[in-house]
Scaffold this motif. Structure first.
Motif, PDB file in Angstrom:
ATOM      1  N   ASP A  72       0.786  -1.225   0.000  1.00  0.00           N
ATOM      2  CA  ASP A  72       0.000   0.000   0.000  1.00  0.00           C
ATOM      3  C   ASP A  72       0.821   1.281   0.000  1.00  0.00           C
ATOM      4  N   SER A  73       2.110   1.177   0.180  1.00  0.00           N
ATOM      5  CA  SER A  73       2.943   2.377   0.226  1.00  0.00           C
ATOM      6  C   SER A  73       2.964   3.105  -1.105  1.00  0.00           C
ATOM      7  N   GLY A  74       2.522   2.443  -2.179  1.00  0.00           N
ATOM      8  CA  GLY A  74       2.424   3.111  -3.461  1.00  0.00           C
ATOM      9  C   GLY A  74       3.622   2.910  -4.368  1.00  0.00           C
ATOM     10  N   HIS A  75       4.683   2.300  -3.867  1.00  0.00           N
ATOM     11  CA  HIS A  75       5.821   2.030  -4.744  1.00  0.00           C
ATOM     12  C   HIS A  75       6.203   0.561  -4.673  1.00  0.00           C
ATOM     13  N   SER A  76       6.866   0.122  -5.715  1.00  0.00           N
ATOM     14  CA  SER A  76       7.242  -1.287  -5.805  1.00  0.00           C
ATOM     15  C   SER A  76       8.506  -1.562  -5.007  1.00  0.00           C
ATOM     16  N   VAL A  77       8.538  -2.743  -4.412  1.00  0.00           N
ATOM     17  CA  VAL A  77       9.765  -3.242  -3.790  1.00  0.00           C
ATOM     18  C   VAL A  77      10.051  -4.615  -4.381  1.00  0.00           C
ATOM     19  N   PHE A  78      11.316  -4.987  -4.367  1.00  0.00           N
ATOM     20  CA  PHE A  78      11.749  -6.219  -4.998  1.00  0.00           C
ATOM     21  C   PHE A  78      12.484  -7.089  -3.998  1.00  0.00           C
ATOM     22  N   GLU A  79      12.354  -8.389  -4.197  1.00  0.00           N
ATOM     23  CA  GLU A  79      13.149  -9.342  -3.439  1.00  0.00           C
ATOM     24  C   GLU A  79      13.578 -10.445  -4.387  1.00  0.00           C
ATOM     25  N   LEU A  80      14.700 -11.078  -4.093  1.00  0.00           N
ATOM     26  CA  LEU A  80      15.165 -12.178  -4.926  1.00  0.00           C
ATOM     27  C   LEU A  80      14.154 -13.317  -4.887  1.00  0.00           C
ATOM     28  N   ALA A  81      13.904 -13.919  -6.017  1.00  0.00           N
ATOM     29  CA  ALA A  81      12.999 -15.064  -6.098  1.00  0.00           C
ATOM     30  C   ALA A  81      13.766 -16.296  -5.647  1.00  0.00           C
ATOM     31  N   ARG A  82      13.404 -16.827  -4.526  1.00  0.00           N
ATOM     32  CA  ARG A  82      14.114 -17.981  -3.965  1.00  0.00           C
ATOM     33  C   ARG A  82      13.326 -19.279  -4.127  1.00  0.00           C
ATOM     34  N   GLY A  83      12.128 -19.181  -4.677  1.00  0.00           N
ATOM     35  CA  GLY A  83      11.358 -20.388  -4.936  1.00  0.00           C
ATOM     36  C   GLY A  83      10.484 -20.852  -3.793  1.00  0.00           C
ATOM     37  N   HIS A  85       7.603 -20.218  -1.044  1.00  0.00           N
ATOM     38  CA  HIS A  85       6.497 -19.296  -0.820  1.00  0.00           C
ATOM     39  C   HIS A  85       6.528 -18.770   0.616  1.00  0.00           C
ATOM     40  N   HIS A  86       6.244 -17.496   0.750  1.00  0.00           N
ATOM     41  CA  HIS A  86       6.078 -16.901   2.075  1.00  0.00           C
ATOM     42  C   HIS A  86       5.104 -15.741   1.945  1.00  0.00           C
ATOM     43  N   ASP A  87       4.558 -15.332   3.063  1.00  0.00           N
ATOM     44  CA  ASP A  87       3.621 -14.223   3.105  1.00  0.00           C
ATOM     45  C   ASP A  87       4.290 -13.045   3.808  1.00  0.00           C
ATOM     46  N   ILE A  98       7.759  -7.765   7.189  1.00  0.00           N
ATOM     47  CA  ILE A  98       8.111  -8.991   7.910  1.00  0.00           C
ATOM     48  C   ILE A  98       7.613 -10.172   7.095  1.00  0.00           C
ATOM     49  N   GLU A  99       8.505 -11.110   6.797  1.00  0.00           N
ATOM     50  CA  GLU A  99       8.116 -12.318   6.078  1.00  0.00           C
ATOM     51  C   GLU A  99       7.743 -13.393   7.089  1.00  0.00           C
ATOM     52  N   PHE A 100       6.752 -14.224   6.726  1.00  0.00           N
ATOM     53  CA  PHE A 100       6.402 -15.342   7.592  1.00  0.00           C
ATOM     54  C   PHE A 100       5.844 -16.488   6.766  1.00  0.00           C
ATOM     55  N   ILE A 101       5.927 -17.673   7.338  1.00  0.00           N
ATOM     56  CA  ILE A 101       5.361 -18.886   6.738  1.00  0.00           C
ATOM     57  C   ILE A 101       4.465 -19.518   7.795  1.00  0.00           C
ATOM     58  N   ASP A 102       3.243 -19.843   7.408  1.00  0.00           N
ATOM     59  CA  ASP A 102       2.321 -20.492   8.339  1.00  0.00           C
ATOM     60  C   ASP A 102       1.596 -21.598   7.587  1.00  0.00           C
ATOM     61  N   GLU A 103       1.908 -22.829   7.897  1.00  0.00           N
ATOM     62  CA  GLU A 103       1.337 -23.983   7.204  1.00  0.00           C
ATOM     63  C   GLU A 103      -0.175 -24.082   7.390  1.00  0.00           C
ATOM     64  N   GLU A 104      -0.671 -23.659   8.536  1.00  0.00           N
ATOM     65  CA  GLU A 104      -2.117 -23.700   8.789  1.00  0.00           C
ATOM     66  C   GLU A 104      -2.858 -22.746   7.844  1.00  0.00           C
ATOM     67  N   LEU A 125      -0.489 -13.120   0.334  1.00  0.00           N
ATOM     68  CA  LEU A 125      -1.190 -12.694   1.540  1.00  0.00           C
ATOM     69  C   LEU A 125      -0.352 -11.601   2.183  1.00  0.00           C
ATOM     70  N   VAL A 126      -0.966 -10.457   2.379  1.00  0.00           N
ATOM     71  CA  VAL A 126      -0.295  -9.339   3.030  1.00  0.00           C
ATOM     72  C   VAL A 126      -1.164  -8.885   4.193  1.00  0.00           C
ATOM     73  N   LEU A 127      -0.603  -8.899   5.375  1.00  0.00           N
ATOM     74  CA  LEU A 127      -1.289  -8.391   6.563  1.00  0.00           C
ATOM     75  C   LEU A 127      -0.722  -7.012   6.868  1.00  0.00           C
ATOM     76  N   TYR A 128      -1.574  -6.032   7.005  1.00  0.00           N
ATOM     77  CA  TYR A 128      -1.132  -4.696   7.380  1.00  0.00           C
ATOM     78  C   TYR A 128      -1.301  -4.586   8.888  1.00  0.00           C
ATOM     79  N   VAL A 129      -0.214  -4.302   9.579  1.00  0.00           N
ATOM     80  CA  VAL A 129      -0.185  -4.388  11.040  1.00  0.00           C
ATOM     81  C   VAL A 129       0.373  -3.099  11.647  1.00  0.00           C
TER      82      VAL A 129
END
Length: 135
Positions: A72-83, A85-87, A98-104, A125-129
């Motif tokens: 939502d900040s209005g600009h793009s950010v990039f991260e290396l594609a590591r294959g 999945h994370h949210d 903050i990156e996180f992985i939740d199997e549930e 999935l992006v949670l705004y906190v």
């Protein structure tokens, strides 16, 4: 190493591409904007223009080397594609990502799609906190 990654992605090895890939690999998981990459290049006294940074990041995205996020900040950010999945969680006060992985959560999303007669092809999935208020 960077040369191999570029060739494998079908990109010609050029100095700007190598330098930008090195910056991203050295970012230790940070999500960087084109401006962040440009500033890092300036600090390293590399002569790469901002327009080149944008062009190279777009090429990297097309080749599957990086993932672009538009939070939502209005600009793009990039991260290396590591294959893997994370949210993400994005702090609305500090902008921290903050990156996180939740199997549930992953399991429930698949169940919900299945219940509706679909299978998930891709998702974000992006949670705004914000920090909890201290009581």
């Amino acid at each position: 190493m960077e040369n191999q990654e570029l060739r494998k992605a079908g990109l010609k090895v050029t100095l700007p591409r190598v330098k930008i890939l090195q910056i991203l690999e050295g970012s230790q998981g940070l999500h960087m904007s084109a401006e962040d990459v440009y500033k890092a290049l300036l600090e390293a006294e590399e002569d790469v223009g901002l327009a080149t940074v944008y062009r190279v990041l777009t090429q990297f995205e097309g080749a599957g080397l990086v993932v672009r996020h538009n939070f939502d900040s209005g600009h793009s950010v990039f991260e290396l594609a590591r294959g893997e999945h994370h949210d993400h969680m994005v702090c609305v006060e500090s902008g921290e990502i903050i990156e996180f992985i939740d199997e549930e959560i992953e399991r429930r999303q698949k169940e919900i799609a299945d219940q509706h007669g679909y299978e998930i092809v891709d998702h974000n999935l992006v949670l705004y906190v914000k920090p909890k208020e201290k009581s």
